[in-house]
Design a protein around this motif. Structure first.
Motif, PDB file in Angstrom:
ATOM      1  N   TYR A 291      32.186  36.925  62.595  1.00  0.00           N
ATOM      2  CA  TYR A 291      31.426  37.845  61.570  1.00  0.00           C
ATOM      3  C   TYR A 291      32.298  39.254  61.314  1.00  0.00           C
ATOM      4  O   TYR A 291      32.489  39.613  60.068  1.00  0.00           O
ATOM      5  N   HIS A 292      33.055  40.107  62.289  1.00  0.00           N
ATOM      6  CA  HIS A 292      33.494  41.290  61.989  1.00  0.00           C
ATOM      7  C   HIS A 292      34.656  40.777  61.189  1.00  0.00           C
ATOM      8  O   HIS A 292      35.356  41.358  60.081  1.00  0.00           O
ATOM      9  N   GLU A 293      35.654  39.857  61.946  1.00  0.00           N
ATOM     10  CA  GLU A 293      36.915  39.234  61.217  1.00  0.00           C
ATOM     11  C   GLU A 293      36.724  38.756  59.816  1.00  0.00           C
ATOM     12  O   GLU A 293      37.407  39.171  58.887  1.00  0.00           O
ATOM     13  N   CYS A 294      35.313  38.084  59.501  1.00  0.00           N
ATOM     14  CA  CYS A 294      35.295  37.747  58.178  1.00  0.00           C
ATOM     15  C   CYS A 294      35.034  38.740  57.425  1.00  0.00           C
ATOM     16  O   CYS A 294      35.582  38.928  56.223  1.00  0.00           O
ATOM     17  N   HIS A 295      34.341  39.743  57.719  1.00  0.00           N
ATOM     18  CA  HIS A 295      34.297  40.913  56.784  1.00  0.00           C
ATOM     19  C   HIS A 295      35.889  41.654  56.520  1.00  0.00           C
ATOM     20  O   HIS A 295      35.909  41.974  55.309  1.00  0.00           O
ATOM     21  N   VAL A 296      36.773  41.770  57.496  1.00  0.00           N
ATOM     22  CA  VAL A 296      37.878  42.249  57.509  1.00  0.00           C
ATOM     23  C   VAL A 296      38.690  41.274  56.278  1.00  0.00           C
ATOM     24  O   VAL A 296      39.392  41.830  55.482  1.00  0.00           O
ATOM     25  N   VAL A 297      38.652  39.801  56.385  1.00  0.00           N
ATOM     26  CA  VAL A 297      39.275  39.337  55.517  1.00  0.00           C
ATOM     27  C   VAL A 297      38.588  39.217  54.196  1.00  0.00           C
ATOM     28  O   VAL A 297      39.561  39.529  53.376  1.00  0.00           O
ATOM     29  N   MET A 298      37.449  39.270  53.829  1.00  0.00           N
ATOM     30  CA  MET A 298      37.144  39.672  52.574  1.00  0.00           C
ATOM     31  C   MET A 298      37.347  40.759  51.938  1.00  0.00           C
ATOM     32  O   MET A 298      37.483  40.942  50.801  1.00  0.00           O
ATOM     33  N   THR A 299      37.330  41.914  52.654  1.00  0.00           N
ATOM     34  CA  THR A 299      37.533  43.153  52.176  1.00  0.00           C
ATOM     35  C   THR A 299      39.029  43.299  51.587  1.00  0.00           C
ATOM     36  O   THR A 299      39.380  43.751  50.658  1.00  0.00           O
ATOM     37  N   GLU A 300      39.981  42.644  52.338  1.00  0.00           N
ATOM     38  CA  GLU A 300      41.324  42.815  51.808  1.00  0.00           C
ATOM     39  C   GLU A 300      41.735  41.684  50.608  1.00  0.00           C
ATOM     40  O   GLU A 300      42.299  41.955  50.051  1.00  0.00           O
ATOM     41  N   ILE A 301      40.863  40.561  50.802  1.00  0.00           N
ATOM     42  CA  ILE A 301      40.931  39.642  49.533  1.00  0.00           C
ATOM     43  C   ILE A 301      40.476  40.251  48.394  1.00  0.00           C
ATOM     44  O   ILE A 301      41.038  40.266  47.253  1.00  0.00           O
ATOM     45  N   TRP A 302      39.103  41.039  48.283  1.00  0.00           N
ATOM     46  CA  TRP A 302      38.572  41.817  47.267  1.00  0.00           C
ATOM     47  C   TRP A 302      39.541  43.009  46.821  1.00  0.00           C
ATOM     48  O   TRP A 302      39.727  43.356  45.548  1.00  0.00           O
ATOM     49  N   SER A 303      40.258  43.699  47.655  1.00  0.00           N
ATOM     50  CA  SER A 303      41.301  44.532  47.486  1.00  0.00           C
ATOM     51  C   SER A 303      42.517  44.050  46.620  1.00  0.00           C
ATOM     52  O   SER A 303      42.989  44.524  45.677  1.00  0.00           O
ATOM     53  N   ALA A 304      42.885  43.043  47.265  1.00  0.00           N
ATOM     54  CA  ALA A 304      44.023  42.380  46.597  1.00  0.00           C
ATOM     55  C   ALA A 304      43.500  41.971  45.116  1.00  0.00           C
ATOM     56  O   ALA A 304      44.508  41.830  43.896  1.00  0.00           O
ATOM     57  N   MET A 305      42.516  41.495  44.650  1.00  0.00           N
ATOM     58  CA  MET A 305      42.114  40.797  43.459  1.00  0.00           C
ATOM     59  C   MET A 305      41.871  42.016  42.347  1.00  0.00           C
ATOM     60  O   MET A 305      41.838  41.700  41.417  1.00  0.00           O
ATOM     61  N   SER A 306      41.736  43.299  43.053  1.00  0.00           N
ATOM     62  CA  SER A 306      41.259  44.358  42.153  1.00  0.00           C
ATOM     63  C   SER A 306      42.604  45.104  41.861  1.00  0.00           C
ATOM     64  O   SER A 306      42.465  46.076  41.094  1.00  0.00           O
ATOM     65  N   GLU A 307      43.893  44.452  42.196  1.00  0.00           N
ATOM     66  CA  GLU A 307      45.178  45.247  41.556  1.00  0.00           C
ATOM     67  C   GLU A 307      45.252  44.857  40.194  1.00  0.00           C
ATOM     68  O   GLU A 307      44.517  43.957  39.453  1.00  0.00           O
ATOM     69  N   LYS A 308      46.194  45.790  39.491  1.00  0.00           N
ATOM     70  CA  LYS A 308      46.464  45.752  38.135  1.00  0.00           C
ATOM     71  C   LYS A 308      47.386  44.720  37.795  1.00  0.00           C
ATOM     72  O   LYS A 308      48.237  44.094  38.739  1.00  0.00           O
ATOM     73  N   GLY A 309      47.923  44.735  36.601  1.00  0.00           N
ATOM     74  CA  GLY A 309      48.818  43.716  35.921  1.00  0.00           C
ATOM     75  C   GLY A 309      50.282  43.646  36.800  1.00  0.00           C
ATOM     76  O   GLY A 309      50.840  42.610  37.154  1.00  0.00           O
ATOM     77  N   ALA A 310      50.749  44.785  37.102  1.00  0.00           N
ATOM     78  CA  ALA A 310      52.093  44.845  37.610  1.00  0.00           C
ATOM     79  C   ALA A 310      52.216  43.996  39.030  1.00  0.00           C
ATOM     80  O   ALA A 310      53.353  43.677  39.440  1.00  0.00           O
ATOM     81  N   LYS A 311      51.112  44.122  39.799  1.00  0.00           N
ATOM     82  CA  LYS A 311      51.187  43.412  41.104  1.00  0.00           C
ATOM     83  C   LYS A 311      50.068  42.084  41.005  1.00  0.00           C
ATOM     84  O   LYS A 311      49.409  41.653  41.657  1.00  0.00           O
ATOM     85  N   TRP A 312      50.500  41.367  39.883  1.00  0.00           N
ATOM     86  CA  TRP A 312      50.045  40.100  39.534  1.00  0.00           C
ATOM     87  C   TRP A 312      50.027  39.070  40.589  1.00  0.00           C
ATOM     88  O   TRP A 312      49.181  38.232  40.940  1.00  0.00           O
ATOM     89  N   ARG A 313      51.218  39.123  41.308  1.00  0.00           N
ATOM     90  CA  ARG A 313      51.538  38.405  42.521  1.00  0.00           C
ATOM     91  C   ARG A 313      50.527  38.481  43.743  1.00  0.00           C
ATOM     92  O   ARG A 313      50.020  37.589  44.214  1.00  0.00           O
ATOM     93  N   ARG A 314      50.163  39.711  43.923  1.00  0.00           N
ATOM     94  CA  ARG A 314      49.199  40.162  44.951  1.00  0.00           C
ATOM     95  C   ARG A 314      47.833  39.520  44.462  1.00  0.00           C
ATOM     96  O   ARG A 314      47.017  38.964  45.359  1.00  0.00           O
ATOM     97  N   VAL A 315      47.496  39.678  43.322  1.00  0.00           N
ATOM     98  CA  VAL A 315      46.100  39.170  42.640  1.00  0.00           C
ATOM     99  C   VAL A 315      46.029  37.635  42.757  1.00  0.00           C
ATOM    100  O   VAL A 315      45.097  37.063  43.361  1.00  0.00           O
ATOM    101  N   LEU A 316      47.309  36.983  42.382  1.00  0.00           N
ATOM    102  CA  LEU A 316      47.237  35.656  42.574  1.00  0.00           C
ATOM    103  C   LEU A 316      47.218  35.266  44.178  1.00  0.00           C
ATOM    104  O   LEU A 316      46.482  34.092  44.327  1.00  0.00           O
ATOM    105  N   LYS A 317      47.865  35.661  44.635  1.00  0.00           N
ATOM    106  CA  LYS A 317      47.801  35.216  46.425  1.00  0.00           C
ATOM    107  C   LYS A 317      46.367  35.723  46.925  1.00  0.00           C
ATOM    108  O   LYS A 317      45.953  34.822  47.504  1.00  0.00           O
ATOM    109  N   GLY A 318      45.746  36.675  46.382  1.00  0.00           N
ATOM    110  CA  GLY A 318      44.375  36.963  46.640  1.00  0.00           C
ATOM    111  C   GLY A 318      43.599  35.688  46.592  1.00  0.00           C
ATOM    112  O   GLY A 318      42.662  35.230  47.080  1.00  0.00           O
ATOM    113  N   LEU A 319      43.809  35.293  45.389  1.00  0.00           N
ATOM    114  CA  LEU A 319      42.854  34.187  44.757  1.00  0.00           C
ATOM    115  C   LEU A 319      43.080  32.778  45.445  1.00  0.00           C
ATOM    116  O   LEU A 319      42.501  32.057  45.924  1.00  0.00           O
TER     117      LEU A 319
END
Length: 324
Positions: free
Chosen positions: A57-85
């Motif tokens: 449960y706790h680690e799942c929260h850590v994982v999803m927090t990092e994924i949402w953070s990666a997906m909220s990046e802007k255009g210049a960090k498109w690789r991080r957005v893509l990797k998050g997806l």
């Protein structure tokens, strides 16, 4: 050096400082590597490790927090957005059911990426992001497709676990059948080197049959345990989804029954009202007919009385003329 480069450099220094002051866990390290903005992807072993962590449960929260953070990046960090997806799609197929529930609940965080756009060196770098976001939304919205993809992922996962176990205990390395460090050259010198430890070389390239069988049994047990664990997770997720589907089916049937009952009551009420209207109309028609009959009788009596008076008057006149 422009302002953007300075800002990125300061951000990198700040992140490095935070990692030093806050000791990174193995999961956080894996997530940082899997969602980095570097021009390389994450390995299968790394993705499977994160998927296993998602069942906590706790680690799942850590994982999803990092994924949402990666997906909220802007255009210049498109690789991080893509990797998050990409990581999110992998977890939807291989992770815990909490991942699926959270993605379904927070689709509004994924849907904007279906319109993601960024140009780099005249090339559209947002196409892959748009396609991946669309695929995730379709996947979590289609139960049959999701079940099929998770079944395929489990099959691939079993193959992956078998290969990784074979690599740990296979030929080469510490237990290999004659590596470069322990080759055919210098046999006498090698024996002299390890004679002080007793029984010849510590790294015997030909373990006895019993040891090999023990290693093989251990490997098979670990593989079966991992496979059973994933099966339990998948079975539990399937049962939960079936229960939810059954509950939805029961609710739908209850709603249909209630709608039918309401429709039947409404039809009965309309039929009853129509019957009452017809009865009232019939009663009114009967009342009018009775009134008309009474009026006709009264008129007939009046005419009869008038005729009687006239006859009486004629008779009186005739009697008067006779007597005169």
């Amino acid at each position: 050096m422009n302002l953007s480069s300075v800002t990125n450099a300061l951000g990198t220094v700040k992140k490095a400082t935070n990692r030093i002051t806050h000791r990174e866990s193995e999961l956080e390290k894996n997530l940082r590597e899997a969602t980095s903005n570097q021009n390389w992807g994450a390995s299968n072993s790394l993705l499977h490790s994160i998927a296993r962590s998602s069942h906590d449960y706790h680690e799942c929260h850590v994982v999803m927090t990092e994924i949402w953070s990666a997906m909220s990046e802007k255009g210049a960090k498109w690789r991080r957005v893509l990797k998050g997806l990409q990581l999110l799609e992998f977890l939807v197929k291989n992770g815990s059911d909490r991942i699926i529930d959270e993605v379904r609940r927070d689709q509004y965080k994924v849907r904007p990426l279906m319109d993601f756009g960024y140009q780099e060196d005249g090339k559209d770098k947002g196409a892959a992001v748009r396609e991946r976001a669309k695929a995730i939304v379709e996947l979590v919205s289609d139960m049959e497709m999701l079940r099929s993809e998770r079944e395929k992922a489990r099959s691939h996962r079993d193959k992956f676990i078998g290969m990784s176990s074979a690599d740990s205990y296979g030929g080469g390395g510490s237990y290999g059948g004659g590596g470069s460090s322990y080759g055919s050259g210098g046999q006498g010198s090698r024996s002299d080197k390890y004679d002080s430890y007793g029984g010849g070389s510590r790294y015997d390239p030909h373990p006895d049959h019993q040891k090999f069988e023990e290693m093989k049994k251990k490997r098979d047990d670990e593989r079966e345990e991992k496979s059973n664990k994933y099966d339990r997770y998948d079975d539990r997720d399937d049962r939960r989804r079936r229960d939810e589907s059954d509950d939805r089916g029961d609710r739908d049937r209850r709603n249909d029954r209630d709608r039918r009952d309401d429709r039947d009551r409404r039809d009965d009420r309309e039929r009853r009202d129509d019957r009452d209207d017809r009865r009232r109309r019939d009663d009114d028609r009967d009342d009018r007919r009775r009134r008309d009959d009474r009026d006709d009788d009264r008129d007939d009596r009046r005419r009869g009385d008038r005729d009687d008076r006239r006859r009486g008057d004629r008779d009186d006149d005739r009697d008067t003329r006779r007597s005169g």
